[in-house]
Write a protein that holds these residues in place. Sequence first.
Motif, PDB file in Angstrom:
ATOM      1  N   ARG B   3       0.973  -1.331   0.003  1.00 41.01           N
ATOM      2  CA  ARG B   3       0.014   0.074  -0.018  1.00 41.01           C
ATOM      3  C   ARG B   3       0.789   1.219  -0.067  1.00 41.01           C
ATOM      4  N   GLU B   4       1.835   1.296   0.956  1.00 36.77           N
ATOM      5  CA  GLU B   4       2.658   2.494   1.018  1.00 36.77           C
ATOM      6  C   GLU B   4       3.413   2.827  -0.288  1.00 36.77           C
ATOM      7  N   CYS B   5       3.882   1.689  -0.978  1.00 34.68           N
ATOM      8  CA  CYS B   5       4.430   2.010  -2.409  1.00 34.68           C
ATOM      9  C   CYS B   5       3.454   2.451  -3.090  1.00 34.68           C
ATOM     10  N   ALA B   6       2.426   1.844  -3.369  1.00 35.99           N
ATOM     11  CA  ALA B   6       1.394   2.435  -4.137  1.00 35.99           C
ATOM     12  C   ALA B   6       1.055   3.951  -3.903  1.00 35.99           C
ATOM     13  N   GLU B   7       1.073   4.348  -2.774  1.00 32.32           N
ATOM     14  CA  GLU B   7       0.780   5.867  -2.411  1.00 32.32           C
ATOM     15  C   GLU B   7       1.808   6.549  -2.926  1.00 32.32           C
ATOM     16  N   LEU B   8       3.161   6.140  -2.766  1.00 29.88           N
ATOM     17  CA  LEU B   8       4.183   7.009  -3.546  1.00 29.88           C
ATOM     18  C   LEU B   8       4.617   7.072  -4.692  1.00 29.88           C
ATOM     19  N   LEU B   9       3.900   5.997  -5.314  1.00 29.41           N
ATOM     20  CA  LEU B   9       4.480   5.807  -7.033  1.00 29.41           C
ATOM     21  C   LEU B   9       3.876   6.823  -7.773  1.00 29.41           C
ATOM     22  N   PRO B  10       2.706   7.628  -7.557  1.00 26.94           N
ATOM     23  CA  PRO B  10       2.504   8.827  -8.352  1.00 26.94           C
ATOM     24  C   PRO B  10       3.100   9.994  -8.442  1.00 26.94           C
ATOM     25  N   SER B  11       3.788  10.146  -7.045  1.00 25.11           N
ATOM     26  CA  SER B  11       4.368  11.455  -7.050  1.00 25.11           C
ATOM     27  C   SER B  11       6.022  10.994  -7.606  1.00 25.11           C
ATOM     28  N   VAL B  12       6.267   9.594  -7.584  1.00 24.52           N
ATOM     29  CA  VAL B  12       7.564   9.344  -8.262  1.00 24.52           C
ATOM     30  C   VAL B  12       7.512   9.644  -9.623  1.00 24.52           C
ATOM     31  N   CYS B  13       6.247   9.141 -10.250  1.00 24.78           N
ATOM     32  CA  CYS B  13       6.044   9.442 -11.712  1.00 24.78           C
ATOM     33  C   CYS B  13       5.831  10.799 -12.221  1.00 24.78           C
ATOM     34  N   GLN B 795      11.087   6.556  -1.879  1.00 20.17           N
ATOM     35  CA  GLN B 795      11.298   7.798  -1.003  1.00 20.17           C
ATOM     36  C   GLN B 795      12.599   8.508  -1.243  1.00 20.17           C
ATOM     37  N   ASP B 796      13.447   7.592  -1.550  1.00 25.06           N
ATOM     38  CA  ASP B 796      15.001   8.113  -2.120  1.00 25.06           C
ATOM     39  C   ASP B 796      15.003   9.199  -3.158  1.00 25.06           C
ATOM     40  N   ILE B 797      13.943   8.660  -4.101  1.00 24.12           N
ATOM     41  CA  ILE B 797      13.886   9.428  -5.467  1.00 24.12           C
ATOM     42  C   ILE B 797      13.310  10.487  -5.061  1.00 24.12           C
ATOM     43  N   LEU B 798      12.102  10.531  -4.320  1.00 23.63           N
ATOM     44  CA  LEU B 798      11.482  11.695  -4.041  1.00 23.63           C
ATOM     45  C   LEU B 798      12.386  12.804  -3.196  1.00 23.63           C
ATOM     46  N   ALA B 799      13.008  12.195  -2.126  1.00 20.51           N
ATOM     47  CA  ALA B 799      13.974  13.006  -1.451  1.00 20.51           C
ATOM     48  C   ALA B 799      14.937  13.787  -2.205  1.00 20.51           C
ATOM     49  N   ALA B 800      15.453  13.099  -3.207  1.00 23.47           N
ATOM     50  CA  ALA B 800      16.652  13.700  -3.941  1.00 23.47           C
ATOM     51  C   ALA B 800      16.098  14.760  -4.639  1.00 23.47           C
ATOM     52  N   THR B 801      14.914  14.806  -5.286  1.00 24.06           N
ATOM     53  CA  THR B 801      14.022  15.840  -5.985  1.00 24.06           C
ATOM     54  C   THR B 801      13.650  16.988  -4.927  1.00 24.06           C
ATOM     55  N   THR B 803      15.562  18.048  -2.433  1.00 29.51           N
ATOM     56  CA  THR B 803      16.733  18.448  -1.979  1.00 29.51           C
ATOM     57  C   THR B 803      16.985  20.030  -2.503  1.00 29.51           C
ATOM     58  N   THR B 804      16.771  20.969  -1.566  1.00 24.03           N
ATOM     59  CA  THR B 804      17.084  22.319  -2.242  1.00 24.03           C
ATOM     60  C   THR B 804      18.665  22.651  -1.871  1.00 24.03           C
ATOM     61  N   GLU B 805      19.030  23.795  -2.285  1.00 25.18           N
ATOM     62  CA  GLU B 805      20.272  24.287  -2.207  1.00 25.18           C
ATOM     63  C   GLU B 805      20.671  24.144  -0.799  1.00 25.18           C
ATOM     64  N   ASP B 806      19.790  24.726   0.070  1.00 25.38           N
ATOM     65  CA  ASP B 806      19.970  24.888   1.498  1.00 25.38           C
ATOM     66  C   ASP B 806      20.296  23.614   2.193  1.00 25.38           C
ATOM     67  N   ASN B 807      19.461  22.826   1.815  1.00 23.48           N
ATOM     68  CA  ASN B 807      19.400  21.355   2.256  1.00 23.48           C
ATOM     69  C   ASN B 807      20.863  20.688   1.924  1.00 23.48           C
ATOM     70  N   ALA B 808      21.188  21.037   0.713  1.00 22.92           N
ATOM     71  CA  ALA B 808      22.460  20.353   0.153  1.00 22.92           C
ATOM     72  C   ALA B 808      23.572  21.118   1.288  1.00 22.92           C
ATOM     73  N   ILE B 809      23.601  22.078   1.412  1.00 24.96           N
ATOM     74  CA  ILE B 809      24.599  22.626   2.195  1.00 24.96           C
ATOM     75  C   ILE B 809      24.377  22.225   3.747  1.00 24.96           C
ATOM     76  N   ASP B 810      23.405  22.062   4.176  1.00 25.06           N
ATOM     77  CA  ASP B 810      23.376  21.414   5.550  1.00 25.06           C
ATOM     78  C   ASP B 810      23.913  20.199   5.413  1.00 25.06           C
ATOM     79  N   CYS B 811      23.558  19.342   4.501  1.00 23.42           N
ATOM     80  CA  CYS B 811      23.931  17.948   4.212  1.00 23.42           C
ATOM     81  C   CYS B 811      25.403  17.975   4.391  1.00 23.42           C
TER      82      CYS B 811
END
Lengths: 635, 812
Positions: B3-13, B795-801, B803-811
């Motif tokens: 179920r949780e994958c099915a929920e995330l799939l549209p956003s990934v697409c 989740q990783d695919i979504l998280a990668a997108t 990532t704003t510039e600020d986030n990247a710097i924080d990381c």
Amino acid sequence: MLDCGLDMTSALNFLPLPLVHSPRLAKLPGWVSKDGNTFLEKELKECAGRVFVDSLPEFCLPERELLDLSTIDVILISNYHCMMALPYITEHTGFTGTVYATEPTLQIGRLLMEELVNFIERVPKAQSATCWKNKDIQRLLPAPLKDTVEVSTWKSCYTMQEVNSALSKVQLVGYSQKIELFGAVQITPLSSGYSLGSSNWIIQSHYEKVSYVSGSSLLTTHPQPMDQSSLKNSDVLILTGLTQIPTANPDGMLGEFCSNLAMTVRTGGNVLVPCYSSGVIYDLLECLYQFIDSASLTTIPFYFISPVANSSLEFSQIFAEWLCHNKQSKVYLPEPPFPHAELIQTNKLKHYPSVHGDFSNDFKQPCVVFTGHPSLRFGDVVHFMELWGKSSLNTIIFTEPDFSYLEALAPYQPLAMKCVYCPIDTRLNFIQVSKLLKEVQPLHVVCPEQYVRPPPAQSHRSDLMLDCQPPTMPYRRCSVLSLPFRRRYERIELLPELADSLVPSEIKPGISVATVTAVLHSKDNKHVLRPTLKLALAPPPSKKRKRVLEEPPEHRAPKPLLSGAVPIEQFLATLQKHGITEVKVEDTPDGHILHLQDEDTLIQLEEDSTHIICDNNDMLRATLRDLVLRFLQKF
Amino acid sequence: MERECAELLPSVCAVLADSKESVPDDTCLEKLLDWFRELTGKVPGLSLLQQNPCLTDLISSVQKLSDPEPSVLSFISRLAGLLAASEDAFYCLEQSILTELFGNRELMEMDATVRCGWIHGLLSMLQHWPAMKFILKHELIEVILKLQRDSSLFVASAANQLLAHILTFPKHQEASPGCMYSEWTECVKEIARHVEDSLESGIPQHIQQSLKLVTLALGNCQPVVMEMLWQKVGGPMESLLEKDPTNMAQRLLELLLAASRTPLFNSADSKIVTVMSLMLCSLTPTLAIPLASGILKLENCPESLRIKAQRVVLHPMDCILNATDQQPQNAGLLDEFVCKESIIEDQLSRKASCISLLCLSLSHAGELADVPSVSVELTSGSLFNSVLAVLQLCIGVAVPTTPAYICRYLIGCVRVQRFAVDTLGSLSKQAGSTDFVEQVFNILLEYLINPDTESSVLKKVMQAILQWFSHHSDLPVVWHSLSQDLFPVLKKRLCDVRWEVRDSALEFLTQLTLNFQGKTEFPPILLSSGILKLLLDLLSDSESYVRASAVTALGQTAYITNNNEENLNSESGTSVQEDVASRLVDILAEDTEGFPRRAVVKVFADWLKQRSRLTIQNFEESAASVLKYGSNDLDWEVKIHSLEMAEVYINQTLSKSISACPYAVVQSTNSKNETLTESLQKLFNLKIFEVLLAGLYDCDRPVAQKACTILISLKQVVLEDREALNLKGLTWAPDILSKCFSKHSKMAVCGGTNSSLQAGGDLVEILSILDLEAMLQALERSSDYIENSPHSLLQDILAATETTEDNAIDCY
């Protein structure tokens, strides 16, 4: 003279000299010839089916008949093993020259000689055997005595006094140091990587270079690595002192040594290592230093017994500059370069001058004993052979390659103790030599003939011989070789004031020529051109001197020298201008002959001479001469 | 799909379809495809599409992008292919998506990734006739054939695979609908023509690709296709062989070997045998030998070809045999040659080619020994003699008559030595006379004795000795050689400076003991050899691998030494067997390295399994100590072996109580339970339950898993008879339980049971309280199962997108 080694294999024909009375050796029967003759029974004894000479051992000296050794000016020593015959040469031949060697060579060579003298002198024998050497008698003896050659030249060991006197003639040198010999040549010792202070030698003049490569090693052991690059551009490379056991790889042998040692002591046996007191023993101890921990042999005592054991172990630690880089750098820490210091400190290695004294109190078994002499004919090793030979638990491990182990063991047969032959010879093998020769590319290689054919026992091993281009010049005992180069040039020095006076003229682009008029002074093989002395400046001959001084050379202005060629067409044109028209030109192999028909005159123009042949017409000759000279350059 | 994958799939697409978003890296897309591949295997493609309309949207929207990212375009082609692999989904997608996507010729002008994705998509889709029809209808064959000559090797190779798939497509003619079969046949003809053109083109890349294609297809295609292809290939192949035998040799060789495994091989028209025969003569020996080896493995191979192949393989060996033979009148290995002798001699005259040729010949000669028909012909010993000759040359004991340089190349050549020893080992299967065996032992002993033998060669030598011993143990010479020659050398090797050699020698000894402990000749030889004393010494070797091997060897030799009491009083025996068991326990308690400790526990487990064969004093005590130390060890493997040992204990103890003799009087339930109670009491006394429970909560997952498995099987036995068991006294391990539970109080499986357990429970109670099955399920998951889950990927695919510039710097 290149090196001065002593052939000690002759000692193998003698009975061992026991340190303590050996009933076995004392009871040996005298030799009786086939016809029942007993006149040699005091000199020769039968032992284990062989006949040995019952006398102090004697050694075979370097060849002395070929040339008068008193005429030798210089002896170059490569390493301490190659100087053991020095006292025989310096003390008994009228030798007045100098011996060159490095300091470790001298010091360790002294130790080895001292040890040898000590081994022999501490067990004196009342009489020495000489009858058997008579050629007529020797012929009747059983092999191998029958076959030994030049026994008459064999000599008993020298004394300590002779050793000291011989060594006082040694001049110490350092690596890469240049030493002038009579102005004729320069000699330079180079590191050969074989033992402490071992050297190869470069003997060179200004235009010729001879390298003497003897006893060299490319393995990483304790001495400074071999200097190969300085051997480049040699006209002749004299190559000797290659490994005696080319089939035995030192690494493999070291492994064999360790595993046999471990196997013996683990089963409660003792290990006897007959060895010289310097050289491979340092590497053996270093190897064992690492091995005993890994093989859990830390409780096994190691004994090093030699009259010079202490000096040898200590000397090795102080010659830092002669050691390999790793060991040198330890000195700056500061740490002793060799780990045997730690073995001594932790009581794992103990050293004694002899089996007598402290050793007998400390002696524990099973143990490992390093002692000399590797021939098993004298030294403390004889005692251990008598002591341990009867038990099969014990092992004798031969590491020195100089003596045949079977021959060495002959007077101890029958022997129950195990015998292992692990000759460790770190000197160059044939593969390494081939690489070396490719690298340094000498024009000619001179080597003993044994190196250019496979060993007789392994005639199929074509890999065990020298195979290089251009082919080597092999030599055999007593053969006289003329080295394939002639001294064509000598360097002559020009004094600055003479150089100032020169007027060079360019004969070709980049090549200028000048005439020099000077006096050549030659002294100690050095040649100097000095300006000629003007008569006025010459000191007036002293009236008191009766001897007539040589007249200084007459100072005359030198005639100009001519160069160039007479171009025939232009010369004919010039002749024509001067009214000589009837000229018949004839080509000869060397140039031209011009026949001036009206004048009945010949002009021979050749490469290096011109002749004008005319009868009694000096005017014409002078004119023609001047015309020829117009086409030539003068300087 | 969860179920949780099915929920995330549209956003990934949506992310993937958005050209403004940064594209996830290729690895993510590959993982996503893997997941879809897995899904399509489980769920019908159509339902996947229906449940996730975002997928169709993704494909169509990416198609419509004016400047799509090549990697995403490639991804959707492959995704579309995967989805369309099922016929229903294919129909669903055909009109809307597939025609536009796969019919779009513009894609061919784009990046190689796109072309590659396009091909892979088609390849995935081509699982049914409609897909084939689709390809033919849209004349895609033409495109695919063009792509087979693509400049990108990846594209060309993928196109080759697709073409091969098309050629091998129908398994049964009748399965094809309507006129599809004839259309497909036309397509096959077109491909065959293309292949013919390529082979005649003279362009090396085209020729190579087409040869590869035919090789790929021949293995699986129908006989009719096979013949069609071969007709087109046969002629050009012969001319290729004439013109350029070296460049195409490898490919031609593969093709011929592939063809030889098909019915074509025996058809008179195919000329395969003739071509192979020709190739054996014309190829360089380094290529001819592998071909010959392939031929020798063929079934139904004509005798003449087989003999030829055999001659090719053995020719270099024949040269060696001749080079070492002192008597030229002796017959060589071969009576006739296939290649010119000068060619082989030329190869042998250069060091590098000499060594590689000999290695090749030796390795394939070893295989010959396994071919029954060949081995009969080679029993004359000539092959055997030639291998011996190589081995002798390699350590300089053979005398080469001519040419002498071979000797220089081979002496000390480790590569040839390894191959030769292996080959000699494989020849051990053949029946051999005493004379043969003696010769083998002599040369192998030479290698064992030689101080310069390299450690890897030594290991192989020992393996070869073992093989020969095993196959010829009926010959008295074997036992004589073992006692007189082998053991003295082996003793030295056990003291070798190189730890690898000591280790190999120990392994060899273990194997030797294992193989021969049943033979009456072996034990006396081993006991009198003095080797056992060395084994004990090696227990304190500086190298942990050696200590471990010494432990194993002693473990194996114990079966002999313990059962030979009369021999133990001999000089060598008494000291050896003083107290092996206690030495091993000491190692387990004190050794700083894991390997020896693991070996100790394994040895004890083995001893325990075969305790009837042992008479070790105080074995029970020692075993208990091993269990104690082993279960508390820091090394997880030691702990696992300890649990295995506990398992052996449990099985042995319980089997005694459960198994009943079929002829015995039937046990009453009471007496059975009494025995079980006793057994459990015994296990309790051995503290086995403590070990198991400690293992259950071990920080190392495999340990906990093992303990859990053992407890589950124990539970089955115990709960079966729970009512009748009298385990009142066994309030065991309260301390350990409380310790474990306090550590893992958050574990769901044990939640709420603490209070009852802390007071101390009995075995049955605890086993029933612990939800062992759930624990096992949890333990079976690898520690990174969350990171590897598709949900995490999405989740990783979504998280990668995100990532704003600020986030990247924080990381950062």
